[in-house]
Design a protein around this motif. Structure first.
Motif, PDB file in Angstrom:
ATOM      1  N   SER A  28      -1.942   1.727   6.814  1.00  0.00           N
ATOM      2  CA  SER A  28      -2.385   1.308   8.154  1.00  0.00           C
ATOM      3  C   SER A  28      -1.779  -0.013   8.615  1.00  0.00           C
ATOM      4  O   SER A  28      -2.331  -0.675   9.501  1.00  0.00           O
ATOM      5  N   TYR A  29      -0.652  -0.381   8.058  1.00  0.00           N
ATOM      6  CA  TYR A  29       0.033  -1.613   8.435  1.00  0.00           C
ATOM      7  C   TYR A  29       0.974  -1.298   9.594  1.00  0.00           C
ATOM      8  O   TYR A  29       2.079  -0.800   9.397  1.00  0.00           O
ATOM      9  N   GLY A  30       0.518  -1.549  10.817  1.00  0.00           N
ATOM     10  CA  GLY A  30       1.289  -1.203  11.992  1.00  0.00           C
ATOM     11  C   GLY A  30       1.750  -2.415  12.774  1.00  0.00           C
ATOM     12  O   GLY A  30       1.385  -3.556  12.488  1.00  0.00           O
ATOM     13  N   ARG A  31       2.543  -2.163  13.795  1.00  0.00           N
ATOM     14  CA  ARG A  31       3.086  -3.238  14.635  1.00  0.00           C
ATOM     15  C   ARG A  31       1.965  -4.049  15.278  1.00  0.00           C
ATOM     16  O   ARG A  31       2.105  -5.266  15.478  1.00  0.00           O
ATOM     17  N   PRO A  80     -15.063   1.206  -7.658  1.00  0.00           N
ATOM     18  CA  PRO A  80     -14.273   1.458  -6.447  1.00  0.00           C
ATOM     19  C   PRO A  80     -14.775   0.602  -5.284  1.00  0.00           C
ATOM     20  O   PRO A  80     -15.927   0.167  -5.257  1.00  0.00           O
ATOM     21  N   TYR A  81     -13.900   0.393  -4.317  1.00  0.00           N
ATOM     22  CA  TYR A  81     -14.247  -0.299  -3.079  1.00  0.00           C
ATOM     23  C   TYR A  81     -14.574   0.784  -2.037  1.00  0.00           C
ATOM     24  O   TYR A  81     -13.776   1.090  -1.157  1.00  0.00           O
ATOM     25  N   ASN A  82     -15.760   1.386  -2.159  1.00  0.00           N
ATOM     26  CA  ASN A  82     -16.114   2.552  -1.352  1.00  0.00           C
ATOM     27  C   ASN A  82     -15.072   3.644  -1.559  1.00  0.00           C
ATOM     28  O   ASN A  82     -14.839   4.029  -2.691  1.00  0.00           O
ATOM     29  N   TRP A  83     -14.407   4.102  -0.487  1.00  0.00           N
ATOM     30  CA  TRP A  83     -13.428   5.192  -0.651  1.00  0.00           C
ATOM     31  C   TRP A  83     -12.235   4.739  -1.485  1.00  0.00           C
ATOM     32  O   TRP A  83     -11.625   5.530  -2.197  1.00  0.00           O
ATOM     33  N   VAL A  84     -11.878   3.462  -1.389  1.00  0.00           N
ATOM     34  CA  VAL A  84     -10.688   2.940  -2.060  1.00  0.00           C
ATOM     35  C   VAL A  84     -10.938   2.889  -3.569  1.00  0.00           C
ATOM     36  O   VAL A  84     -11.862   2.223  -4.032  1.00  0.00           O
ATOM     37  N   THR A  85     -10.094   3.582  -4.312  1.00  0.00           N
ATOM     38  CA  THR A  85     -10.328   3.737  -5.753  1.00  0.00           C
ATOM     39  C   THR A  85     -10.116   2.458  -6.539  1.00  0.00           C
ATOM     40  O   THR A  85     -10.756   2.238  -7.569  1.00  0.00           O
ATOM     41  N   MET A  86      -9.192   1.611  -6.071  1.00  0.00           N
ATOM     42  CA  MET A  86      -8.880   0.361  -6.792  1.00  0.00           C
ATOM     43  C   MET A  86      -8.154  -0.577  -5.842  1.00  0.00           C
ATOM     44  O   MET A  86      -7.492  -0.135  -4.902  1.00  0.00           O
ATOM     45  N   PRO A  87      -8.242  -1.895  -6.056  1.00  0.00           N
ATOM     46  CA  PRO A  87      -7.571  -2.838  -5.160  1.00  0.00           C
ATOM     47  C   PRO A  87      -6.064  -2.850  -5.399  1.00  0.00           C
ATOM     48  O   PRO A  87      -5.573  -2.499  -6.475  1.00  0.00           O
ATOM     49  N   ASP A  88      -5.331  -3.294  -4.390  1.00  0.00           N
ATOM     50  CA  ASP A  88      -3.864  -3.295  -4.463  1.00  0.00           C
ATOM     51  C   ASP A  88      -3.340  -4.130  -5.620  1.00  0.00           C
ATOM     52  O   ASP A  88      -2.316  -3.786  -6.229  1.00  0.00           O
ATOM     53  N   GLN A  89      -4.004  -5.225  -5.918  1.00  0.00           N
ATOM     54  CA  GLN A  89      -3.517  -6.074  -7.005  1.00  0.00           C
ATOM     55  C   GLN A  89      -3.523  -5.321  -8.324  1.00  0.00           C
ATOM     56  O   GLN A  89      -2.576  -5.436  -9.117  1.00  0.00           O
ATOM     57  N   TYR A  90      -4.570  -4.531  -8.550  1.00  0.00           N
ATOM     58  CA  TYR A  90      -4.585  -3.743  -9.783  1.00  0.00           C
ATOM     59  C   TYR A  90      -3.472  -2.701  -9.767  1.00  0.00           C
ATOM     60  O   TYR A  90      -2.793  -2.475 -10.783  1.00  0.00           O
ATOM     61  N   THR A  91      -3.262  -2.044  -8.627  1.00  0.00           N
ATOM     62  CA  THR A  91      -2.215  -1.025  -8.527  1.00  0.00           C
ATOM     63  C   THR A  91      -0.860  -1.606  -8.884  1.00  0.00           C
ATOM     64  O   THR A  91      -0.093  -1.022  -9.671  1.00  0.00           O
ATOM     65  N   MET A 108      13.265   3.547 -10.078  1.00  0.00           N
ATOM     66  CA  MET A 108      12.963   3.625  -8.651  1.00  0.00           C
ATOM     67  C   MET A 108      11.526   4.117  -8.567  1.00  0.00           C
ATOM     68  O   MET A 108      11.222   5.255  -8.929  1.00  0.00           O
ATOM     69  N   VAL A 109      10.609   3.236  -8.139  1.00  0.00           N
ATOM     70  CA  VAL A 109       9.195   3.585  -8.131  1.00  0.00           C
ATOM     71  C   VAL A 109       8.653   3.509  -6.712  1.00  0.00           C
ATOM     72  O   VAL A 109       8.953   2.581  -5.964  1.00  0.00           O
ATOM     73  N   GLU A 110       7.858   4.477  -6.360  1.00  0.00           N
ATOM     74  CA  GLU A 110       7.199   4.538  -5.047  1.00  0.00           C
ATOM     75  C   GLU A 110       5.701   4.407  -5.247  1.00  0.00           C
ATOM     76  O   GLU A 110       5.128   5.050  -6.137  1.00  0.00           O
ATOM     77  N   THR A 111       5.067   3.582  -4.430  1.00  0.00           N
ATOM     78  CA  THR A 111       3.616   3.477  -4.486  1.00  0.00           C
ATOM     79  C   THR A 111       3.054   3.398  -3.079  1.00  0.00           C
ATOM     80  O   THR A 111       3.749   3.005  -2.140  1.00  0.00           O
ATOM     81  N   ALA A 112       1.803   3.780  -2.947  1.00  0.00           N
ATOM     82  CA  ALA A 112       1.096   3.718  -1.659  1.00  0.00           C
ATOM     83  C   ALA A 112      -0.167   2.885  -1.874  1.00  0.00           C
ATOM     84  O   ALA A 112      -1.120   3.345  -2.505  1.00  0.00           O
ATOM     85  N   LEU A 113      -0.157   1.663  -1.381  1.00  0.00           N
ATOM     86  CA  LEU A 113      -1.306   0.771  -1.545  1.00  0.00           C
ATOM     87  C   LEU A 113      -2.412   1.156  -0.573  1.00  0.00           C
ATOM     88  O   LEU A 113      -2.155   1.527   0.574  1.00  0.00           O
ATOM     89  N   ILE A 114      -3.679   1.050  -1.017  1.00  0.00           N
ATOM     90  CA  ILE A 114      -4.767   1.615  -0.212  1.00  0.00           C
ATOM     91  C   ILE A 114      -5.909   0.652   0.074  1.00  0.00           C
ATOM     92  O   ILE A 114      -6.915   1.061   0.651  1.00  0.00           O
ATOM     93  N   SER A 115      -5.783  -0.617  -0.276  1.00  0.00           N
ATOM     94  CA  SER A 115      -6.874  -1.549   0.048  1.00  0.00           C
ATOM     95  C   SER A 115      -7.101  -1.652   1.549  1.00  0.00           C
ATOM     96  O   SER A 115      -8.198  -1.978   1.996  1.00  0.00           O
ATOM     97  N   SER A 116      -6.065  -1.379   2.339  1.00  0.00           N
ATOM     98  CA  SER A 116      -6.193  -1.457   3.796  1.00  0.00           C
ATOM     99  C   SER A 116      -6.490  -0.100   4.417  1.00  0.00           C
ATOM    100  O   SER A 116      -6.265   0.109   5.606  1.00  0.00           O
ATOM    101  N   HIS A 117      -7.033   0.805   3.626  1.00  0.00           N
ATOM    102  CA  HIS A 117      -7.461   2.113   4.141  1.00  0.00           C
ATOM    103  C   HIS A 117      -8.888   1.991   4.678  1.00  0.00           C
ATOM    104  O   HIS A 117      -9.722   1.280   4.127  1.00  0.00           O
ATOM    105  N   ALA A 118      -9.152   2.688   5.796  1.00  0.00           N
ATOM    106  CA  ALA A 118     -10.532   2.746   6.294  1.00  0.00           C
ATOM    107  C   ALA A 118     -11.445   3.217   5.155  1.00  0.00           C
ATOM    108  O   ALA A 118     -11.031   4.001   4.318  1.00  0.00           O
TER     109      ALA A 118
END
Length: 549
Positions: free
Chosen positions: A246-249, A368-379, A399-409
């Motif tokens: 959810s990191y938008g302009r 968990p932080y409600n829906w968020v399973t873990m904070p970004d720092q832990y990820t 080459m690693v891909e991750t999707a951080l979720i602390s900023s998820h509703a």
């Protein structure tokens, strides 16, 4: 006179049951036909036009034979509640994703919607609300059908008063509809159901045609250099692709959020500069808004515009090489670190990861932080410990891909950065995870929602910057948002662009991105071009393709 002699009469010789049936028929039909299909259209002006379909349908029922009464009443009830369902769905999808509901593309999203709502408010609460909504909808459908069937019975019984009443109403409506523009009454009465349903059928037809176009794009030949010739400019370095939820302009430029986010980006840039990193930033136009993050992931990694679930599903069974797979072919070990994935993830096969770590694989023992399973720092700590360190010990770049979720509703509670040495198994976050207000409290106040939203984005960017400064070493980082948040945060009509940042200690490499239109540093400028996200795969192939001098 005995009470029974009145036979329940009310007015115009009609019994109460008939009056109630007529009332239900008119009110429900009026709501179905006039209800707005956009969250910004809910005002009294939306209900000032009388739909002529109501008297027309009533006359049809009143003149029906007994044999046709029940099936026609059922068809009318189905049509009315199809309209209601579509308009309610339109309003919800517009509010969340800023587009109309598309039956062809969106039915599959209902499962994902259930997962989000039940994860946010609890399965029992979500199930209760869903059951009540469904039961209300079915009850209203049945009541409307009974009302329509009763109107048909009036005609069969020879009661012509209602026929005359609706005949007069229909005649008046036709006159208003025909003469309205010339006498200043335009919009008092109209026919609307046909055009609305025609537009919906046209939308579905365009979606079907779009899939045919997409099939041709998938089949088009590509000219990609051989694996050993790919990414020569970054040979031997880790590549870390980070999607920030959810990191938008709007987070950067909206006056409500820029006083928080611009200083944060400046602070991150200063920290990175001190650690020897250079950065360049731009805007990338996402195919989605408000959610469905995997469409953005698929678009970025495939180089094709994936703006619907149908396109995504088709991509997943295609031979189109993802960016991850190209890195694998070029000698990198590829990995996915996905803290939001808690169920089977067969789509991982398409992307071609050598290692897949979902929520249960990351070793998080905290709450968990409600829906968020873990904070970004832990990820990010787990990403370093489970992916980058083992690859480094094996002498192979990753080459690693991750999707951080602390900023998820629902954006509560807002996480806070702690010392990296204290992260360990995640139990150090327990106090944070149980602090703050519940989602129901936060979401009762739109202004509070916005405050919580930007607080989580601020945390995510701080965490990413701190991770790179401490553990980045010689890696190349690509950080971007997946999509803008919902309209409750951005307002209607906001840009679909998201920030994208390239960070590396190789200044010559960063200069190449500046030559591609990116701004120097961590803050994209207001005039920095918005570049479609489906161009990023080929841009990275090109920019990373030749060694820097």
């Amino acid at each position: 006179m005995k009470r029974n002699d009145l036979n329940g009469k009310t007015f115009a010789g009609l019994d109460r049951k008939t009056v109630v049936a007529a009332f239900v028929f008119i009110v429900v039909g009026f709501l179905a036909l006039t209800l707005p299909d956009h969250p910004g259209a809910f005002h009294l002006r939306a209900f000032r036009q009388f739909p002529l379909e109501i008297p027309i349908a009533a006359l049809v029922l009143l003149f029906l034979s007994r044999r046709l009464a029940t099936p026609v009443a059922a068809l009318l009830a189905l049509a009315v509640f199809t309209l209601l369902f579509l308009k309610i769905a339109d309003t919800g999808v517009e509010a969340a994703f800023q587009r109309r509901f598309n039956p062809y593309l969106d039915i599959k999203m209902m499962v994902d919607g259930w997962n989000l709502v039940s994860g946010t408010f609890g399965t029992a609460t979500a199930a209760l609300v869903l059951t009540l909504v469904f039961a209300t909808f079915i009850a209203a459908l049945v009541i409307f059908f009974i009302a329509a069937r009763h109107l048909a019975a009036i005609g069969q019984a020879g009661r012509r008063t209602m026929i005359k009443t609706f005949g007069v109403a229909l005649t008046a409506g036709v006159i208003l509809f025909a003469a309205g523009p010339s006498v200043g009454l335009q919009g008092v009465a109209n026919l609307r159901a046909g055009s609305y349903l025609e537009a919906r059928l046209s939308l579905v037809a365009r979606s079907v045609a779009d899939m045919s176009v997409f099939e041709k794009q998938l089949a088009a030949p590509e000219t990609i250099p051989a694996g050993s010739d790919l990414f020569a400019a970054i040979r031997g370095r880790d590549v870390v692709l980070i999607f920030v939820e959810s990191y938008g302009r709007s987070a950067v430029e909206d006056p409500r959020y820029s006083p928080i986010m611009k200083p944060r980006l400046a602070s991150v840039e200063k920290e990175l500069d001190a650690a020897g990193f250079a950065s360049a930033s731009g805007w990338s136009v996402s195919p989605t808004v408000g959610g469905i993050s995997w469409l953005a992931h698929g678009t970025f990694l495939s180089g094709l515009w994936i703006d619907s679930q149908a396109r995504y599903d088709r991509l997943m069974i295609s031979k189109r090489p993802s960016l991850n797979r190209l890195f694998s072919q070029a000698g990198w070990q590829t990995a996915a670190v996905m803290p939001a994935i808690t169920m089977p993830w067969p789509e991982a096969d398409y992307f071609g990861y050598d290692k897949v770590l979902v929520a249960k694989d990351l070793g998080y023992r905290g709450k968990p932080y409600n829906w968020v399973t873990m904070p970004d720092q832990y990820t990010l700590s787990a990403l370093d410990r489970l992916v980058r360190q083992p690859a480094r010990e094996a002498g192979k770049p990753v080459m690693v891909e991750t999707a951080l979720i602390s900023s998820h509703a629902p954006w509560t509670p807002v996480a806070k950065l702690i010392d990296w040495a204290d992260v360990k198994d995640g139990t150090a976050f327990n106090d944070q995870a149980t602090s703050g207000d519940s989602p129901s409290v936060v979401w009762s106040d739109p202004e509070r929602v916005r405050q919580q939203y930007i607080g989580t984005i601020d945390y995510s960017l701080q965490t990413v910057g701190d991770y790179i400064a401490h553990f980045g070493k010689d890696a190349v980082f690509i950080i971007l948002g997946d999509h803008q948040p919902a309209a409750i945060v951005t307002g209607q009509g906001a840009s679909r662009a998201v920030p994208i940042h390239i960070v590396s200690r190789d200044k010559a490499l960063i200069d190449r991105f500046e030559a591609e239109g990116y701004a120097a540093g961590m803050t994209p400028g207001p005039d920095t071009p918005e570049q479609p996200m489906d161009g990023m795969r080929d841009r990275l192939i090109r920019v990373f393709g030749a060694a820097t001098s």
